[in-house]
Design a protein around this motif. Sequence first.
Motif, PDB file in Angstrom:
ATOM      1  N   VAL A 115       0.875  -1.180   0.000  1.00  0.00           N
ATOM      2  CA  VAL A 115       0.000   0.000   0.000  1.00  0.00           C
ATOM      3  C   VAL A 115       0.911   1.228   0.000  1.00  0.00           C
ATOM      4  O   VAL A 115       2.023   1.177   0.534  1.00  0.00           O
ATOM      5  N   ILE A 116       0.422   2.310  -0.609  1.00  0.00           N
ATOM      6  CA  ILE A 116       1.213   3.546  -0.606  1.00  0.00           C
ATOM      7  C   ILE A 116       0.703   4.418   0.533  1.00  0.00           C
ATOM      8  O   ILE A 116      -0.514   4.650   0.665  1.00  0.00           O
ATOM      9  N   LEU A 117       1.625   4.875   1.350  1.00  0.00           N
ATOM     10  CA  LEU A 117       1.249   5.646   2.529  1.00  0.00           C
ATOM     11  C   LEU A 117       1.826   7.054   2.415  1.00  0.00           C
ATOM     12  O   LEU A 117       3.033   7.218   2.221  1.00  0.00           O
ATOM     13  N   THR A 118       0.954   8.058   2.533  1.00  0.00           N
ATOM     14  CA  THR A 118       1.408   9.439   2.431  1.00  0.00           C
ATOM     15  C   THR A 118       0.955  10.203   3.667  1.00  0.00           C
ATOM     16  O   THR A 118      -0.208  10.096   4.065  1.00  0.00           O
ATOM     17  N   VAL A 119       1.885  10.955   4.241  1.00  0.00           N
ATOM     18  CA  VAL A 119       1.515  11.839   5.348  1.00  0.00           C
ATOM     19  C   VAL A 119       1.362  13.243   4.787  1.00  0.00           C
ATOM     20  O   VAL A 119       2.245  13.739   4.082  1.00  0.00           O
TER      21      VAL A 119
ATOM     22  N   GLN B  72       6.203  10.137   1.763  1.00  0.00           N
ATOM     23  CA  GLN B  72       5.456   9.045   1.130  1.00  0.00           C
ATOM     24  C   GLN B  72       6.328   7.800   1.125  1.00  0.00           C
ATOM     25  O   GLN B  72       7.507   7.880   0.772  1.00  0.00           O
ATOM     26  N   ILE B  73       5.746   6.686   1.534  1.00  0.00           N
ATOM     27  CA  ILE B  73       6.497   5.436   1.452  1.00  0.00           C
ATOM     28  C   ILE B  73       5.559   4.299   1.025  1.00  0.00           C
ATOM     29  O   ILE B  73       4.335   4.448   1.058  1.00  0.00           O
ATOM     30  N   THR B  74       6.181   3.192   0.661  1.00  0.00           N
ATOM     31  CA  THR B  74       5.399   2.010   0.325  1.00  0.00           C
ATOM     32  C   THR B  74       5.558   1.013   1.468  1.00  0.00           C
ATOM     33  O   THR B  74       6.658   0.812   1.964  1.00  0.00           O
ATOM     34  N   GLY B  75       4.445   0.447   1.896  1.00  0.00           N
ATOM     35  CA  GLY B  75       4.533  -0.480   3.021  1.00  0.00           C
ATOM     36  C   GLY B  75       3.683  -1.708   2.793  1.00  0.00           C
ATOM     37  O   GLY B  75       2.901  -1.774   1.833  1.00  0.00           O
TER      38      GLY B  75
ATOM     39  N   PRO C 222       0.666  -4.269   3.803  1.00  0.00           N
ATOM     40  CA  PRO C 222      -0.552  -4.275   4.601  1.00  0.00           C
ATOM     41  C   PRO C 222      -0.438  -5.247   5.770  1.00  0.00           C
ATOM     42  O   PRO C 222       0.424  -6.130   5.753  1.00  0.00           O
ATOM     43  N   GLU C 223      -1.288  -5.087   6.730  1.00  0.00           N
ATOM     44  CA  GLU C 223      -1.383  -5.957   7.921  1.00  0.00           C
ATOM     45  C   GLU C 223      -0.102  -5.946   8.754  1.00  0.00           C
ATOM     46  O   GLU C 223       0.107  -6.827   9.565  1.00  0.00           O
ATOM     47  N   GLU C 224       0.763  -4.966   8.516  1.00  0.00           N
ATOM     48  CA  GLU C 224       1.986  -4.885   9.325  1.00  0.00           C
ATOM     49  C   GLU C 224       2.142  -3.469   9.838  1.00  0.00           C
ATOM     50  O   GLU C 224       1.661  -2.525   9.210  1.00  0.00           O
ATOM     51  N   ASP C 225       2.874  -3.320  10.943  1.00  0.00           N
ATOM     52  CA  ASP C 225       3.157  -1.970  11.440  1.00  0.00           C
ATOM     53  C   ASP C 225       4.233  -1.344  10.565  1.00  0.00           C
ATOM     54  O   ASP C 225       5.329  -1.901  10.434  1.00  0.00           O
ATOM     55  N   VAL C 226       3.923  -0.205   9.969  1.00  0.00           N
ATOM     56  CA  VAL C 226       4.897   0.481   9.114  1.00  0.00           C
ATOM     57  C   VAL C 226       5.265   1.792   9.807  1.00  0.00           C
ATOM     58  O   VAL C 226       4.389   2.594  10.143  1.00  0.00           O
ATOM     59  N   MET C 227       6.558   1.978  10.050  1.00  0.00           N
ATOM     60  CA  MET C 227       7.012   3.198  10.732  1.00  0.00           C
ATOM     61  C   MET C 227       7.352   4.262   9.690  1.00  0.00           C
ATOM     62  O   MET C 227       8.130   4.006   8.779  1.00  0.00           O
ATOM     63  N   ILE C 228       6.769   5.442   9.840  1.00  0.00           N
ATOM     64  CA  ILE C 228       7.072   6.530   8.911  1.00  0.00           C
ATOM     65  C   ILE C 228       7.699   7.675   9.702  1.00  0.00           C
ATOM     66  O   ILE C 228       7.062   8.256  10.582  1.00  0.00           O
ATOM     67  N   LYS C 229       8.932   7.978   9.382  1.00  0.00           N
ATOM     68  CA  LYS C 229       9.633   9.092  10.054  1.00  0.00           C
ATOM     69  C   LYS C 229       9.152  10.411   9.466  1.00  0.00           C
ATOM     70  O   LYS C 229       9.093  10.570   8.247  1.00  0.00           O
ATOM     71  N   CYS C 230       8.797  11.337  10.321  1.00  0.00           N
ATOM     72  CA  CYS C 230       8.308  12.634   9.857  1.00  0.00           C
ATOM     73  C   CYS C 230       9.012  13.742  10.637  1.00  0.00           C
ATOM     74  O   CYS C 230       8.406  14.379  11.519  1.00  0.00           O
TER      75      CYS C 230
ATOM     76  N   ILE D 143      -3.208  18.907  13.186  1.00  0.00           N
ATOM     77  CA  ILE D 143      -3.811  17.678  12.662  1.00  0.00           C
ATOM     78  C   ILE D 143      -3.121  17.302  11.347  1.00  0.00           C
ATOM     79  O   ILE D 143      -3.003  18.142  10.448  1.00  0.00           O
ATOM     80  N   TYR D 144      -2.706  16.078  11.230  1.00  0.00           N
ATOM     81  CA  TYR D 144      -2.124  15.558   9.989  1.00  0.00           C
ATOM     82  C   TYR D 144      -3.071  14.524   9.386  1.00  0.00           C
ATOM     83  O   TYR D 144      -4.006  14.056  10.049  1.00  0.00           O
ATOM     84  N   THR D 145      -2.814  14.207   8.126  1.00  0.00           N
ATOM     85  CA  THR D 145      -3.649  13.222   7.439  1.00  0.00           C
ATOM     86  C   THR D 145      -2.747  12.093   6.951  1.00  0.00           C
ATOM     87  O   THR D 145      -1.639  12.350   6.459  1.00  0.00           O
ATOM     88  N   LEU D 146      -3.248  10.873   7.084  1.00  0.00           N
ATOM     89  CA  LEU D 146      -2.541   9.737   6.497  1.00  0.00           C
ATOM     90  C   LEU D 146      -3.404   9.228   5.358  1.00  0.00           C
ATOM     91  O   LEU D 146      -4.589   8.920   5.557  1.00  0.00           O
ATOM     92  N   ARG D 147      -2.810   9.185   4.168  1.00  0.00           N
ATOM     93  CA  ARG D 147      -3.539   8.634   3.018  1.00  0.00           C
ATOM     94  C   ARG D 147      -2.981   7.256   2.698  1.00  0.00           C
ATOM     95  O   ARG D 147      -1.762   7.111   2.513  1.00  0.00           O
ATOM     96  N   ALA D 148      -3.856   6.284   2.665  1.00  0.00           N
ATOM     97  CA  ALA D 148      -3.430   4.925   2.314  1.00  0.00           C
ATOM     98  C   ALA D 148      -4.060   4.581   0.968  1.00  0.00           C
ATOM     99  O   ALA D 148      -5.255   4.795   0.770  1.00  0.00           O
ATOM    100  N   GLU D 149      -3.229   4.076   0.040  1.00  0.00           N
ATOM    101  CA  GLU D 149      -3.762   3.723  -1.291  1.00  0.00           C
ATOM    102  C   GLU D 149      -3.480   2.263  -1.608  1.00  0.00           C
ATOM    103  O   GLU D 149      -2.334   1.810  -1.500  1.00  0.00           O
TER     104      GLU D 149
END
Length: 724
Positions: free
Chosen positions: A185-189, A199-202, A204-212, A225-231
């Motif tokens: 899944v593509i994850l964007t903060v 933006q990173i690729t992670g 699914p069904e696993e904990d994905v750490m995103i450094k911000c 407030i931030y938004t996480l977009r999962a695609e």
Amino acid sequence: MFAFNDNWEFTREWKEAFLRGEGEAEAVRLPHTVRELPLHAIDNKDYQMISGYRKHFRLPEGSEGRRFFLQFDAAGHIATVYVNGKELLTNRCGYTAFRAEFTDAAVFDGDNLVAVKLDSTENPAIPPFGFVIDYLTYGGLYRPAWLDITEKDRIDDVFVYTPDLETACVRVSLDLSSGESAEEVILTVLDENGNAITQITGKPEEDVMIKCPGVTPWCPEDPAIYTLRAELQGKDTREVHFGFRAAEFRSDGFYLNGRKIFLRGLNRHQSWPYVGYAAPASMQIEDARIAKVELGLNAIRTSHYPQSQDFIDACDRLGLMVFTEIPGWQHLGGPEWKDQAKENVREMILQYRNHPSIILWGVRINESLDDDELYKETNRIAHELDPSRMTSGVRYLEHSSLLEDVYAFNDFTHTGDNRGAKPKSEVSNDQSKAFLISEHNGHMFPTKSFDTWERRQEQALRHARVLNDSTIDGEHAGCFGWCMFDYPTHRDFGSGDRMCYHGVMDAFRNPKPAAALYASQQDERPVLEISSSMDIGDYPGGQIGTIYAFTNADQVRLSWKDSSMEDFRFLWTCENKPYGLIPHSPIAIDDPITHTWGGEASVWKFEAVKDGDVKAIKILGGNGPMKLETIASSLLLEEKDTWDMAAVRVRITDGYDNVCPYVQLPIRFEIEGDAELIGPDIVTAEGGMCGTYIRTVGREGRALLTVKCNGMDDVRLTFDIKKK
Ligand code: GAL
């Protein structure tokens, strides 16, 4: 998702034929209450029934091959959902959302019919029912509903929490029915302006750490407030809001992002006059605004159940910290009832765990007895589904079995002349864990807006004493007073009219002096309220005694005059602050009488002085002609996902804008144009205050509300009404 709130039909008497579209029904829109109710003396039997809702709808062209869901944000209390005659599920919690998939029952070239059989009785099979309850549990599809059309493979859930203040931990759960698998899944903060920051690729069904690095932490003063977009490529996209923050209860209190903060909160029930629970988003947001801006709170407890997502979203945006809990009130039922309570923990956490405002889960039934077997399990579920938050559970018990991280105690020990709060050592067996007061005052001192000044003053002072004394030892994480608003209840608890007058505000959200005590704790805007109208005739023997200024100023300057004097004459400066541990103690003003029985009444000027400047002025005793004052929650109503509603608070004031608390006059409301009144068109002012509500009727345009009281000028309010 498509809003699914219009063109419903409703019957108060469910019959099997109703789900086939037979029989007469009333046209309604959601949010909906099964019965509109009076302000006082509600008979709870009036909303207890097995009712039915149904709605005809067509699916968009070309939607064959997709999946179809109906989502109900709440249904009070047991709901069975049918689509095209097929029974899909029965939901057994009146306070959380649920989804019914009807892919296999969908009709593409014609009419579909959804029907909901709704049990709003106090059915002892589920929480909170089974014994007495001190609140009403209004029925209805009282929150919005949605139609969701998805691909075969969809994102089921996105959970984000922040293990440190610059890292988002994201877990995306998928629901795949195409037979294909999904590797990534593509994850964007995104930041508050919608700009992608990482933006990173992670997997699914696993904990994905995103450094911000460099993000702004969420806190009450700056709730970023931030938004996480999962695609899920080409198939589904989901956005959730979150905040970077660490909420931690330690033995000596509550820490947000490492900073110790005392939680100054109130308990909130989610009810309004007439409509019960069935109010749209704007009213939920308005309550959060009142809590933060008018009452200066930094925390809310959603007693005694999960509340609207719109309310919690508003808490996220305003920086209010929330203690939320599962439905229940003292009673524990049998094994199936307890299974439902566990299920309620699961649903609460899955549905609310992305909110930065939520700092604590309540995983016990409010004020229930110990039950280690049940509560070990509720704690286990909570920690498994959310490693980031601590748990608690509200008790009236001292030394009860503490399986949670925080001992939440309803401290009703203050009776006016004793210590305001018990120390932790007298209540909790485990001094290494955090301790907070989840309720105080409430039934210990019911206070009506039309009670005497002495009683209303004492209510405010009791809240002040508990707030003050709970900081003596530096070990209370905070205090949640009982409660924000007066609320209708069962006969077992009410004041004879089945109302609990425990609020710092009345049911319309008009303030009592206790509201000023809370409001004066903040520093954003000057506050000055006096706990007297300075009329000696309201006091025994004409002796006013000690009165209080609720203010965030340093001092109060007092002056007076009578009719022979041109100007006010300065008397003295008051700075006696008896509750020195809270941010702004009420200032005690001793016996300010200058006239006695048989003399001419004085006029009083109180000036709130801070840093040498006058920040606010109150003139009392001037009387003058009475007038109507109104405060509308908004003059713009917008039909977006649902119909909209505005609250109008009404006060009868004197020539100096002071509410006249003993003026109980009928107030008349007239509405013309594209909105209608909710509730009666004549309401008696209680304590000089009342209110009304208006709702949109599906049209764009304007509405004119006229508020009338004999002998006073009418007030006219014009509302603009827009449709999406
Ligand atoms: C508590 C209870 C609340 C309310 C309050 C009144 O025992 O948890 O729901 O009834 O008392 O003071």
